[in-house]
Design a protein around this motif. Structure first.
Motif, PDB file in Angstrom:
ATOM      1  N   LYS A 150     110.946  61.159   0.878  1.00  0.00           N
ATOM      2  CA  LYS A 150     110.435  60.387  -0.259  1.00  0.00           C
ATOM      3  C   LYS A 150     110.295  58.914   0.096  1.00  0.00           C
ATOM      4  CE  LYS A 150     112.195  63.436  -3.895  1.00  0.00           C
ATOM      5  NZ  LYS A 150     113.161  63.580  -5.020  1.00  0.00           N
ATOM      6  N   THR A 195     107.221  58.502   2.190  1.00  0.00           N
ATOM      7  CA  THR A 195     106.016  58.637   1.364  1.00  0.00           C
ATOM      8  C   THR A 195     105.738  57.361   0.582  1.00  0.00           C
ATOM      9  OG1 THR A 195     106.432  61.009   1.129  1.00  0.00           O
ATOM     10  CG2 THR A 195     104.903  60.004  -0.435  1.00  0.00           C
ATOM     11  N   LYS A 196     106.816  56.767   0.021  1.00  0.00           N
ATOM     12  CA  LYS A 196     106.654  55.543  -0.765  1.00  0.00           C
ATOM     13  C   LYS A 196     106.203  54.371   0.092  1.00  0.00           C
ATOM     14  CE  LYS A 196     109.976  56.685  -4.394  1.00  0.00           C
ATOM     15  NZ  LYS A 196     111.280  56.322  -5.011  1.00  0.00           N
TER      16      LYS A 196
END
Length: 317
Positions: free
Chosen positions: A312, A315-316
């Motif tokens: 995550k 991805t951010k």
């Protein structure tokens, strides 16, 4: 609401145990949880509040006796070993704590004042609803405005606890980390008396979905359920003595000699899963097998959890 995949599946490992839970729940709902019952509980006065808040000192003291024995390593799971090792430092969350009855949350106070038990829990949390149907059922507001603070943690809950995100947030507020074990209780409360069978199953499913990385113990009505991080379903590991804590005919707990009552009186084990024996009496090989099983599951859960967090963050960015 729980994820559809959870709702379609079973919540209890053994089909017969889930059937037993559902049948008992349907009977409890019919006897105590229909709309006319609930309305009566909200308007009928008792002592300093209404029947919906009725409780009693030591009404659920069998739970104290059971937990004491668990933390003395006297309840052994046949696969995962001593439950005391698995639940040391657990967060205990009581659903529907009758916060206005007498001095408030009396069965939670029984836990808090139990010096043989409280040191094994990292947090003790009482909860209740804030029903705006009547002025006198705004339990949270009345407590906040008119009562002394509790010596333990306290949280408002919705009438229907079936949202995994709410449960996830509730547990994260009090747990030290993502892997802190949890002990829930709903005994003589909303989830175990007032929910429909379908709502009850959604409630269980939401707890499972919200806490994949935690060992869970759940005192639900007369049943005691256990979920290991190695599994995605609960096991029915035993029941409490239904003549005492869940007796709705009369206040049986008031006539118990609690100085003489023992673990064996309070708890009826499901021998498919657990044994009432001291851990020290187990063979070293059995203890090591349980230890490595738990460590392996914890490592796998941790790897998955931190791996997902890393993905995550990538991805951010």
């Amino acid at each position: 609401m729980a994820d559809a995949n959870w709702a379609k599946g079973t919540i209890i490992e053994e089909e017969e145990d889930e059937k037993r839970l559902s049948e008992n729940h349907a009977i409890e709902k019919l006897r105590f949880g229909l709309a006319n019952h609930i309305h009566y509980y909200k308007v009928k006065k008792t002592k300093n509040t209404v029947v919906e808040q009725r409780s009693g000192r030591r009404r659920l003291y069998d739970h104290n006796l059971i937990l004491r024995s668990i933390f003395r390593n006297k309840l052994i799971h046949k696969t995962y070993g001593s439950l005391g090792n698995l639940f040391e430092g657990a967060v205990f969350i009581d659903f529907g704590s009758a916060i206005l009855y007498e001095e408030g949350a009396v069965t939670v106070r029984d836990l808090y004042e139990d010096q043989l038990l409280i040191g094994h829990l990292s947090k003790l949390v009482a909860t209740d609803i804030n029903d705006t149907s009547f002025d006198h059922t705004r339990y949270i507001e009345i407590h906040m405005n008119e009562r002394e603070p509790f010596p333990f943690s306290f949280n408002e809950i919705p009438v229907l606890i079936d949202d995994p995100e709410f449960i996830r947030i509730l547990t994260r507020v009090y747990a030290k980390n993502e892997f802190t074990p949890l002990i829930f209780r709903s005994t003589n409360s909303g989830p175990d008396l007032f929910y429909t069978v379908e709502e009850m199953k959604e409630h269980f499913s939401s707890i499972l979905e919200a806490n994949p990385n935690r060992n869970i113990l759940y005192f639900f009505n007369r049943f005691i359920f256990f979920r290991s991080v190695c599994s995605d379903r609960f096991q029915l590991i035993g029941t409490i003595d239904e003549r005492i804590g869940v007796n709705h005919s009369f206040s049986a707990w008031r006539y118990v000699d609690w100085d003489k009552r023992g673990f064996e009186d309070a708890f009826h084990p499901n021998l498919r899963y657990v044994r009432m024996v001291e851990e020290s009496r187990l063979a070293l090989g059995d203890r090591m097998d349980a230890y490595f099983m738990n460590q392996s599951c914890n490592f796998g859960r941790g790897l998955r959890f931190y791996g997902n967090k890393f993905k995550k963050s990538i991805t951010k960015s």
